[in-house]
Structures are given as structure tokens and as C-alpha cells.
Scaffold this motif. Structure first.
Motif, mmCIF file in Angstrom:
data_model
loop_
_atom_site.group_PDB
_atom_site.id
_atom_site.type_symbol
_atom_site.label_atom_id
_atom_site.label_comp_id
_atom_site.label_asym_id
_atom_site.label_seq_id
_atom_site.Cartn_x
_atom_site.Cartn_y
_atom_site.Cartn_z
ATOM 1 N N LYS A 26 11.499 -1.394 -7.136
ATOM 2 C CA LYS A 26 10.440 -0.449 -6.762
ATOM 3 C C LYS A 26 9.644 -1.055 -5.622
ATOM 4 C CE LYS A 26 8.940 2.742 -9.153
ATOM 5 N NZ LYS A 26 9.254 4.192 -9.168
ATOM 6 N N ASP A 164 -5.496 14.232 -5.382
ATOM 7 C CA ASP A 164 -6.401 15.103 -4.626
ATOM 8 C C ASP A 164 -5.960 15.162 -3.162
ATOM 9 O OD1 ASP A 164 -8.689 15.890 -6.458
ATOM 10 O OD2 ASP A 164 -8.559 13.741 -6.815
ATOM 11 N N GLU A 210 14.639 5.521 -0.179
ATOM 12 C CA GLU A 210 13.818 5.928 0.967
ATOM 13 C C GLU A 210 12.377 5.488 0.781
ATOM 14 O OE1 GLU A 210 15.586 9.751 3.307
ATOM 15 O OE2 GLU A 210 14.618 10.194 1.404
#
Ligand code: FAD
Ligand code: SF4
Length: 338
Positions: A26, A164, A210
């Protein structure tokens, strides 16, 4: 103790190469989401590729008149950037409505796009969750689902996307620049996040390996008529029950063009072209705004605890459109957010 290997990428090509080199790796940027997920045993990467020191921290004007934002620009720097405050105030406002100052200092632009849902069952590893453990079921469907989706959900997953910033980026029609094993490409923001369907474990349309390198804003920033309204349980440090990002162009008291995106209601920031088109040419008043809200919410469906969100979303849409039309946006003031 979870064992993992830590590697620091030298540049973007090196990051992509390292990611492709082995399974269960990751990227880590600010770490404000990923580290929590590792602590809770939800994510178990065998390798962490640290991209936090890559030189992707610029905010630059593009030849087309837009703005290119590096994937590692911290959320705080972006919210307070003079060009963003002046030309894209709805983006500043959305970012400042999220998390806390300390978190925004650490959180990156790319990481914000890739943050995972806040569904409590996703974090609770003893509960069934198709997103965390595909095929195990969805505990939220008949569980406590107050924060969950009212639009675009499936029988497999009713989670919402928590960001948000992404709601404003969806309304602004940003583009996401990515680099991966097959080279570089650009993804329109509307196509970046996915609806759950029967593969809720996939949050985005990124291909394996990606990496997000930048987010590009177009010229139109709706500086004169905009608003980001976030309804939540506490005034700060809480995720949206419903949020609305609006951009509008007026000719006198008539709407030339309006866009609005919702957060807290779906697996991705939610826009409805038909509802937006219904506003064109109308007088900017509560009747037009209410009808547009009804159009957007025509297929909304509650799951028990979150039924209240449908009425809340209607009122929030009308209020945010009214604020934008009047040029009196909901302000996340510096005083309020500290
Ligand atoms: C208590 C708390 C409250 C919060 N409240 C809010 C809120 O109200 N509103 C809101 O919007 N957010 C909120 N957040 C979330 C916060 O905004 C995110 O955690 C943050 O934006 C993630 O950025 P990061 O750089 O820390 O990502 P990381 O934690 O480093 O990474 C997150 C994910 O993104 C991936 N990733 C990171 N960078 C890239 C890249 N360039 N390319 C590809 N993949 C990448 C990682 O692999 C990981 O899967 C809150 C967080 C916390 C902890
Ligand atoms: S709503 Fe999605 S994330 Fe939450 S328990 Fe169901 S499958 Fe998991």
C-alpha cells in the motif's frame, strides 16, 4: 503485532515500480486513515511504500487557466492557498469543514480521495462486511445504519464516502491524474469513485498499482456564487450526515447554470445532471430549488435509522442553493475551525 516492510520511494516511477514488485503493498502518504485501519486490523499490508516525501507539493496555474494540485499538498495548505481561497472558495470551505486542523496538516490531497468509509461495521472485524471481507454479508443493511447511504446503494453495501473535499471536487468537475504500470492517464472526477454494486471492496476505478499524482481544477471556480453546507452531529470533528457543494452562475435573478453535489448520502459524491439542468433559466427561488432537490432525491431510499436523511438532504439542498444564489456562502471561518 502486525509485521510489515517499510520502503521509501525515491520518485514517482520508483513508487510505481515498488508497488508492482510484490503483493499486498500500500502507498502511505499522511497516514491519517491507513494507520488507523492497520491498528484496527482492517488493513494488513505486507509492505508500505512511503510516498510522503515525493515532490508532489506544488499548486500551480495550468496553461488552460485552471489549477494543478500535487497529490501530496496537505489539506491545510490547499485550503489556505491564496489562489484556492480566491478562485475556488467552495473547495477551501469543504476542506475546512473536515476533520481537525492537526489532521488536515497531515492529510494529503491524494490520500483524501482514497480514504475509506467510516461505516462502523467495516472497522469491526468480528462483523460481516462485504467491503472488508467480500462475500461475508453486510451488517449495516439490517443493523445501525444512521450514517449510511440513501442513494446508489446495493444489497451488498450501503456505505457512504466520507470525504468533504471530494464533494467540492465533484461539483467543480476536477480531473485526477494518475501514474501506474501502464503509464499516465487522467480520470474525470465523476468516474473516479464507484458505486458499490456487487463489488463494494473496490472504492475507485484506479487500476492495480496506480498512484494519484495530481488533481486538476478547470477554470470555472464559482467564486461569486457558491456554498459548502455540511450537516453533522457536532460542529467540528464529525463526518457529514449530509453535505452539499453548490456552484452557480446568475444572470440577474435567473440561473444561467447551476451544479450541486452531495456528500454523506452515497458511496461516492452524488450529482444528478437532470436536477441541475432543471435549474437552468429558472428564477433563483425556493420553488426552483425545492423542485431540483425533489428530482435529485426521487430514488432516495432509507434503511431505517437513516430515513431522516431524505428530508434533511432536501432542506440542505434548498438552503445551500439559496446561500449560493444570494452570495452568502456557508463560511467555515478560521475562528470556528480552530
Ligand atoms: C478522527 C478523524 C476525523 C476525520 N474527519 C474527516 C472529515 O470530517 N471529513 C473528511 O473529509 N475527512 C475526515 N477525515 C479523514 C482525513 O481527511 C483522511 O484520513 C485523509 O484525508 C487521508 O489522507 P492521508 O494522506 O493521511 O492518507 P493515508 O492515510 O496515507 O492513505 C489513505 C489511503 O490512500 C492511499 N493513498 C494515499 N495517497 C495516495 C496516492 N497519492 N495515490 C494512491 N493511493 C494513495 C493509501 O494507500 C491508503 O489506502 C478524518 C480523519 C480522522 C482520523
Ligand atoms: S455498509 Fe458496506 S462497509 Fe458497511 S458493513 Fe455493509 S458492506 Fe461493510
Amino acid at each position: 503485532m502486525i509485521r510489515f516492510q517499510y520502503e521509501r520511494a525515491a520518485d514517482v516511477a520508483d513508487a510505481v515500480r515498488r508497488m508492482a514488485a510484490g503483493p499486498a503493498a500500500k502507498f502511505i502518504a499522511g497516514g491519517t486513515n491507513l494507520i488507523d485501519l492497520m491498528r484496527e486490523d482492517v488493513e494488513r499490508p505486507a509492505r508500505l511504500i512511503d510516498i510522503s516525501r515525493l515532490p508532489l507539493t506544488a499548486v500551480e496555474e495550468t496553461p488552460a487557466g485552471g489549477l494543478m494540485i500535487g497529490a501530496l499538498v496537505p489539506n491545510s495548505d490547499l485550503a489556505y492557498h491564496p489562489l484556492v481561497e480566491r478562485r475556488y472558495p467552495v473547495l477551501s470551505s469543504a476542506i475546512l469543514a473536515g476533520a481537525s486542523q492537526q489532521l488536515r496538516n497531515m492529510a494529503s490531497t491524494g490520500g483524501n480521495l482514497l480514504q475509506r468509509t467510516r461505516c462502523g461495521y467495516f472497522y469491526d472485524t468480528v462483523m460481516p462486511c462485504n467491503k472488508r471481507a467480500p462475500g461475508s454479508g453486510c451488517a449495516a443493511l439490517h443493523g445501525f445504519n444512521r450514517m449510511h447511504a440513501i442513494l446508489g446503494a446495493s444489497e451488498s453495501c450501503i456505505a457512504t464516502h466520507p470525504s468533504d473535499m471530494c464533494v467540492a471536487l465533484a461539483m467543480l468537475e476536477a480531473k485526477v491524474h494518475v501514474t501506474g504500470p501502464a503509464g499516465e492517464r487522467t480520470i474525470p472526477f465523476a468516474d473516479f469513485h464507484r458505486l458499490p454494486g456487487d463489488t463494494p471492496e473496490r472504492d475507485t476505478n484506479l487500476d492495480p498499482g496506480e498512484m494519484v499524482t495530481a488533481v486538476e481544477l478547470p477554470t470555472q471556480g464559482f467564486a461569486a456564487h457558491h456554498s459548502y453546507l455540511k450537516i453533522r452531529d457536532r460542529l467540528s470533528y464529525a463526518f457529514a450526515l449530509v453535505s452539499v457543494a453548490v456552484g452557480m452562475e446568475l444572470e440577474g435573478d435567473r440561473i444561467a447554470h447551476a451544479r450541486f453535489a452531495l456528500g454523506g448520502v452515497a458511496h461516492k459524491p452524488w450529482r444528478d445532471p437532470e436536477a441541475e439542468a432543471s435549474l437552468a433559466g429558472r428564477t433563483a427561488d425556493e420553488t426552483a430549488f425545492g423542485e431540483a432537490a425533489d428530482l435529485l432525491l426521487r430514488d432516495a431510499k432509507g434503511h431505517g435509522h437513516n430515513d431522516f436523511k431524505i428530508g434533511l438532504a432536501r432542506r440542505a439542498i434548498v438552503r445551500a442553493l439559496t446561500q449560493a444564489a444570494q452570495g452568502t456562502p456557508q463560511i467555515q471561518s478560521r475562528k470556528q475551525i480552530r
